[in-house]
Design a protein around this motif. Structure first.
Motif, PDB file in Angstrom:
ATOM      1  N   GLN A 234       4.504 -10.313   0.035  1.00  0.00           N
ATOM      2  CA  GLN A 234       4.591 -11.359   1.055  1.00  0.00           C
ATOM      3  C   GLN A 234       4.289 -10.709   2.410  1.00  0.00           C
ATOM      4  OE1 GLN A 234       5.347 -14.573   0.174  1.00  0.00           O
ATOM      5  NE2 GLN A 234       5.617 -14.023  -1.983  1.00  0.00           N
ATOM      6  N   LEU A 235       3.101 -10.976   2.916  1.00  0.00           N
ATOM      7  CA  LEU A 235       2.636 -10.298   4.123  1.00  0.00           C
ATOM      8  C   LEU A 235       2.907 -11.117   5.378  1.00  0.00           C
ATOM      9  CD1 LEU A 235      -0.793  -9.277   2.589  1.00  0.00           C
ATOM     10  CD2 LEU A 235       1.156  -7.744   2.961  1.00  0.00           C
ATOM     11  N   GLU A 236       3.163 -10.415   6.477  1.00  0.00           N
ATOM     12  CA  GLU A 236       3.354 -11.054   7.772  1.00  0.00           C
ATOM     13  C   GLU A 236       2.560 -10.294   8.835  1.00  0.00           C
ATOM     14  OE1 GLU A 236       7.506 -11.366   8.611  1.00  0.00           O
ATOM     15  OE2 GLU A 236       7.910 -12.687   6.890  1.00  0.00           O
ATOM     16  N   VAL A 237       2.388 -10.934   9.980  1.00  0.00           N
ATOM     17  CA  VAL A 237       1.671 -10.312  11.096  1.00  0.00           C
ATOM     18  C   VAL A 237       2.345  -8.990  11.467  1.00  0.00           C
ATOM     19  CG1 VAL A 237       1.109 -10.537  13.553  1.00  0.00           C
ATOM     20  CG2 VAL A 237       0.846 -12.500  12.015  1.00  0.00           C
ATOM     21  N   GLY A 238       1.528  -7.944  11.628  1.00  0.00           N
ATOM     22  CA  GLY A 238       2.046  -6.635  11.984  1.00  0.00           C
ATOM     23  C   GLY A 238       2.338  -5.730  10.808  1.00  0.00           C
ATOM     24  N   ASP A 239       2.112  -6.228   9.587  1.00  0.00           N
ATOM     25  CA  ASP A 239       2.344  -5.415   8.389  1.00  0.00           C
ATOM     26  C   ASP A 239       1.150  -4.521   8.086  1.00  0.00           C
ATOM     27  OD1 ASP A 239       4.687  -6.845   8.184  1.00  0.00           O
ATOM     28  OD2 ASP A 239       4.264  -7.706   6.212  1.00  0.00           O
ATOM     29  N   ILE A 240       1.412  -3.456   7.330  1.00  0.00           N
ATOM     30  CA  ILE A 240       0.382  -2.583   6.785  1.00  0.00           C
ATOM     31  C   ILE A 240       0.593  -2.482   5.282  1.00  0.00           C
ATOM     32  CG2 ILE A 240      -0.522  -0.223   6.681  1.00  0.00           C
ATOM     33  CD1 ILE A 240       0.278   0.176   9.566  1.00  0.00           C
ATOM     34  N   ALA A 241      -0.491  -2.582   4.519  1.00  0.00           N
ATOM     35  CA  ALA A 241      -0.445  -2.346   3.074  1.00  0.00           C
ATOM     36  C   ALA A 241      -1.438  -1.244   2.739  1.00  0.00           C
ATOM     37  CB  ALA A 241      -0.770  -3.617   2.298  1.00  0.00           C
ATOM     38  N   LEU A 242      -1.004  -0.303   1.925  1.00  0.00           N
ATOM     39  CA  LEU A 242      -1.855   0.791   1.466  1.00  0.00           C
ATOM     40  C   LEU A 242      -1.716   0.870  -0.044  1.00  0.00           C
ATOM     41  CD1 LEU A 242      -3.642   3.290   1.988  1.00  0.00           C
ATOM     42  CD2 LEU A 242      -1.542   4.607   2.325  1.00  0.00           C
ATOM     43  N   ILE A 243      -2.837   0.722  -0.770  1.00  0.00           N
ATOM     44  CA  ILE A 243      -2.759   0.688  -2.222  1.00  0.00           C
ATOM     45  C   ILE A 243      -3.785   1.616  -2.871  1.00  0.00           C
ATOM     46  CG2 ILE A 243      -1.962  -1.716  -2.186  1.00  0.00           C
ATOM     47  CD1 ILE A 243      -4.764  -2.505  -3.273  1.00  0.00           C
ATOM     48  N   ASP A 244      -3.498   1.972  -4.104  1.00  0.00           N
ATOM     49  CA  ASP A 244      -4.495   2.603  -4.958  1.00  0.00           C
ATOM     50  C   ASP A 244      -5.473   1.516  -5.363  1.00  0.00           C
ATOM     51  OD1 ASP A 244      -5.974   3.570  -7.114  1.00  0.00           O
ATOM     52  OD2 ASP A 244      -4.299   4.618  -8.039  1.00  0.00           O
ATOM     53  N   GLY A 245      -6.682   1.565  -4.789  1.00  0.00           N
ATOM     54  CA  GLY A 245      -7.662   0.506  -5.004  1.00  0.00           C
ATOM     55  C   GLY A 245      -8.227   0.473  -6.409  1.00  0.00           C
ATOM     56  N   GLY A 246      -7.825   1.421  -7.260  1.00  0.00           N
ATOM     57  CA  GLY A 246      -8.253   1.396  -8.646  1.00  0.00           C
ATOM     58  C   GLY A 246      -7.531   0.344  -9.459  1.00  0.00           C
ATOM     59  N   PHE A 247      -6.352  -0.094  -8.979  1.00  0.00           N
ATOM     60  CA  PHE A 247      -5.626  -1.171  -9.634  1.00  0.00           C
ATOM     61  C   PHE A 247      -6.262  -2.505  -9.252  1.00  0.00           C
ATOM     62  CE2 PHE A 247      -2.650   2.152 -10.283  1.00  0.00           C
ATOM     63  CZ  PHE A 247      -1.749   1.735 -11.260  1.00  0.00           C
TER      64      PHE A 247
END
Length: 280
Positions: A234-247
């Motif tokens: 659940q994302l909101e303004v000001g958030d950062i997401a960093l993921i393994d893009g292989g998934f």
């Protein structure tokens, strides 16, 4: 799609996920790069005032374009997706003033993260730099607003296929054998929907062939993912997401009207033990 897409169930790869509030740490970023953390969601990671100004600059940007590569959305910047290196780096050079103008006189949160990570990796004997070629170099980010009107605003996909099949004229192709990290800053979010969904599946080449997405990683069918567990952020303004893009991951449906969902996106990963490349 491949005719054998339902012949074998996708392998489940349980992820390691961290969610918290505050600033992002370089230690966590390195852990994602090394495959120790699958997904990191940091809430309230950068200023909402900065987020609002970036969003306004995006809307008014003379560099705003419609994507014409089969993925619905508007963007400022450059994408290596389905482009040869000469085209991508030429587009990156042309787009650079428009990317820089997104931040104006603001403190650029993406550049600040890049610089902090560069200093940390240098201590470990590893260079971090933008991907480059004789035609130019990558930008530190691109701004994207997805607009697919179907079940997803951005359909389920993985980021490895497009790197693995980028071509020998791209130095970033070497990253595909390691973790391709996808970094997202969120300056604007829709009132509902637009969440990041991550499936517990990291496809192999054979999986991509079965789906007919061997060179692009886009899109995986609903039938293929039907029995694969997933996690929704659940994302909101000001958030950062960093993921393994292989998934496999995607963006949930959002209203056509109302506030737009805007993301500042970059990719990076180890090309060699002593070199991390960064691109868009």
């Amino acid at each position: 799609m491949g005719t054998d897409q339902a012949s074998q169930a996708p392998a489940i790869s349980p992820p390691t996920i961290r969610e918290r509030t505050g600033s992002i740490s370089t230690d966590e970023i390195v852990s994602v790069l090394k495959g120790e953390i699958t997904a990191l969601h940091v809430k309230q990671a950068f200023s909402t005032q900065i987020a609002e100004e970036i969003t306004a600059n995006f809307v008014d940007s003379p560099g705003l374009r419609e994507r014409k590569d089969g993925v619905s959305g508007q963007y400022v910047g450059a994408s290596h997706y389905r482009k040869d290196a000469a085209s991508y780096f030429a587009e990156s050079e042309t787009a650079r003033p428009h990317v820089d103008a997104l931040f104006g006189n603001l403190v650029d949160p993406v550049r600040a993260l890049f610089d902090a990570l560069k200093r940390e990796l240098h201590k470990q004997g590893t260079e971090l730099r933008l991907a480059r070629s004789a035609h130019g170099q990558a930008n530190v980010c691109r701004a994207l607003s997805w607009s697919d009107g179907g079940t997803y605003a951005l359909q389920p996909h993985d980021d490895v296929a497009q790197v693995l099949c980028a071509g020998s004229d791209y130095e970033l192709s070497a990253v595909a054998i390691n973790t391709v990290a996808a970094l997202n800053f969120y300056p604007s979010m829709a009132e509902e929907g637009g969440n990041l969904r991550l499936w517990y599946h990291k496809p192999l080449v054979t999986d991509r062939k079965s789906q007919g997405v061997e060179t692009t990683g886009y899109p995986y069918s609903a039938a293929y993912l039907e029995d694969v567990p997933c996690r929704e952020f659940q994302l909101e303004v000001g958030d950062i997401a960093l993921i393994d893009g292989g998934f496999v991951h995607g963006v949930t449906r959002q209203p056509r009207n109302g506030k737009r969902r805007l993301v500042l996106n970059s990719f990076f990963g180890f090309a060699r033990p002593d070199l991390v490349l960064w691109w868009t």
